[in-house]
Design an enzyme around this catalytic site. Sequence first.
Site, mmCIF file in Angstrom:
data_model
loop_
_atom_site.group_PDB
_atom_site.id
_atom_site.type_symbol
_atom_site.label_atom_id
_atom_site.label_comp_id
_atom_site.label_asym_id
_atom_site.label_seq_id
_atom_site.Cartn_x
_atom_site.Cartn_y
_atom_site.Cartn_z
ATOM 1 N N GLY A 47 0.455 -0.839 -0.173
ATOM 2 C CA GLY A 47 -0.139 0.291 -0.513
ATOM 3 C C GLY A 47 1.125 1.149 0.135
ATOM 4 O O GLY A 47 1.696 0.852 0.752
ATOM 5 N N ASP A 239 -1.731 5.293 -6.078
ATOM 6 C CA ASP A 239 0.059 5.368 -6.043
ATOM 7 C C ASP A 239 0.853 6.065 -7.096
ATOM 8 O O ASP A 239 2.097 6.377 -5.950
ATOM 9 C CB ASP A 239 0.595 3.265 -6.813
ATOM 10 C CG ASP A 239 0.185 2.624 -6.153
ATOM 11 O OD1 ASP A 239 -1.496 1.942 -5.887
ATOM 12 O OD2 ASP A 239 0.905 1.415 -4.458
ATOM 13 N N LYS A 250 -3.482 -0.443 -8.488
ATOM 14 C CA LYS A 250 -3.947 -1.784 -8.617
ATOM 15 C C LYS A 250 -4.238 -1.603 -10.146
ATOM 16 O O LYS A 250 -5.824 -1.696 -10.531
ATOM 17 C CB LYS A 250 -4.327 -2.291 -7.381
ATOM 18 C CG LYS A 250 -4.470 -3.619 -7.386
ATOM 19 C CD LYS A 250 -3.115 -4.059 -7.235
ATOM 20 C CE LYS A 250 -2.409 -4.128 -6.567
ATOM 21 N NZ LYS A 250 -0.700 -3.932 -6.661
HETATM 22 O O1 MRU Z 1 0.639 -3.678 -4.815
HETATM 23 P P1 MRU Z 1 0.050 -2.941 -3.615
HETATM 24 O O2 MRU Z 1 -0.808 -3.882 -2.708
HETATM 25 O O3 MRU Z 1 0.899 -2.719 -2.714
HETATM 26 O O4 MRU Z 1 -0.988 -1.975 -3.871
HETATM 27 C C1 MRU Z 1 -1.471 -1.031 -3.517
HETATM 28 C C2 MRU Z 1 -2.538 -0.293 -4.583
HETATM 29 O O5 MRU Z 1 -2.922 -0.248 -4.954
HETATM 30 C C3 MRU Z 1 -3.537 0.567 -3.209
HETATM 31 O O6 MRU Z 1 -4.606 0.966 -3.709
HETATM 32 C C4 MRU Z 1 -3.011 2.124 -3.365
HETATM 33 O O7 MRU Z 1 -0.970 1.634 -2.976
HETATM 34 C C5 MRU Z 1 -3.277 2.597 -2.234
HETATM 35 S S1 MRU Z 1 -2.856 1.865 -0.580
HETATM 36 C C6 MRU Z 1 -4.129 4.112 -0.156
#
Ligand code: MRU
Length: 344
Positions: A47, A239, A250
């Site tokens: 995240g 991200d 994601k």
């Molecule tokens: O691969 P991850 O689990 O780190 O991806 C997380 C996401 O895509 C979240 O939607 C994003 O980081 C926002 S978290 C507040």
Amino acid sequence: MTILPVVWAYDHVRLIDQNRLPLELTYVEIRRALDMVMAIQTMMVRGAPAIGIAAAFAIALAAQEVDTDDRQAFLEHLESVADALRQTRPTAINLFWAIDYMLNTARQTIGSVTFLKEKLVETAQGLAIDEYNTCVRIGEHGLACLPLEPQRLTLMTYCNAGALATVGYGTALGVVRAAHAAQRLLQVYVCETRPRLQGARLTAWECVQEGIPATLITDNMAGYCMAKGLINAVVVGADRIARNGDTANKIGTYSLAVLAHVHQIPFYVAAPLSSVDWTLADGSQIPIEERDIEEVYRIGDQWLTVPGIEVFNPAFDVTPACYITGIITERGVLSPDQLYQLQP
Ligand code: MRU
């Protein structure tokens, strides 16, 4: 229950091992900076905001483990840990933002190495507190921009942008949490989020822990739910956001945004301003992480396909700004074309 995925605990960092959820709630003690590098890489902590804070704590750990009074040698050790951290996950800008913030603090702070060590722990803890407060403000602004009708809304979210992905509140799930607290939430549809199932494993777990009414669907059910008129708004995290509002999140977020657009359902991105990469004019330059093909081949030990089949596993996609109704930040909600107004 307060969910705290990344906490400084006197001389080490305590992480929730997110790879073990929802079957086990296990805490792991991270005592060395390079163990944090591994924890980020293996997604024990994940995240965007959470990995930013984890990286800040990794720099604080790096500061504690170096045995020297020589300022230059001390700074060089921090830089080498920073380099290792930068190699872990390329897409979330929060990681790079937090590393730079910590290194700049170290470079700009006058005083002995002992003083610097204390200062870096204090700084990382400060970033974690700021992150939490930022998410609470995102929740408030998000609640205020949700459709006024019906009184009780059905929202849809993707991946996990909750307490686990931040440091205890959430961005997209923070908006859901705020709607629930204000009695404006009927329920939230949680997409399972293949391949790593952050929705099914993490968001569903958070909702059950917190008593937030939630329904889990597989990713390919989202369009059907929208077409049936079940969804009043979609809220996702980010991200990395480019200056024009194009947003990496994601893998699968883009498909949801297009579906929401076709069905005239508001589509919101909830993210702190530290998720904006002001150096990028648009999303085409956002680096997209590709992860191990094993994530697609199997779930746990269970094979899903046949050995020998080619697999593609991009972890993120970019949603063009034209599909985003608003970006919910700690300083208010802006349409993507207004985002530049908040550039520092
Ligand atoms: O691969 P991850 O689990 O780190 O991806 C997380 C996401 O895509 C979240 O939607 C994003 O980081 C926002 S978290 C507040």
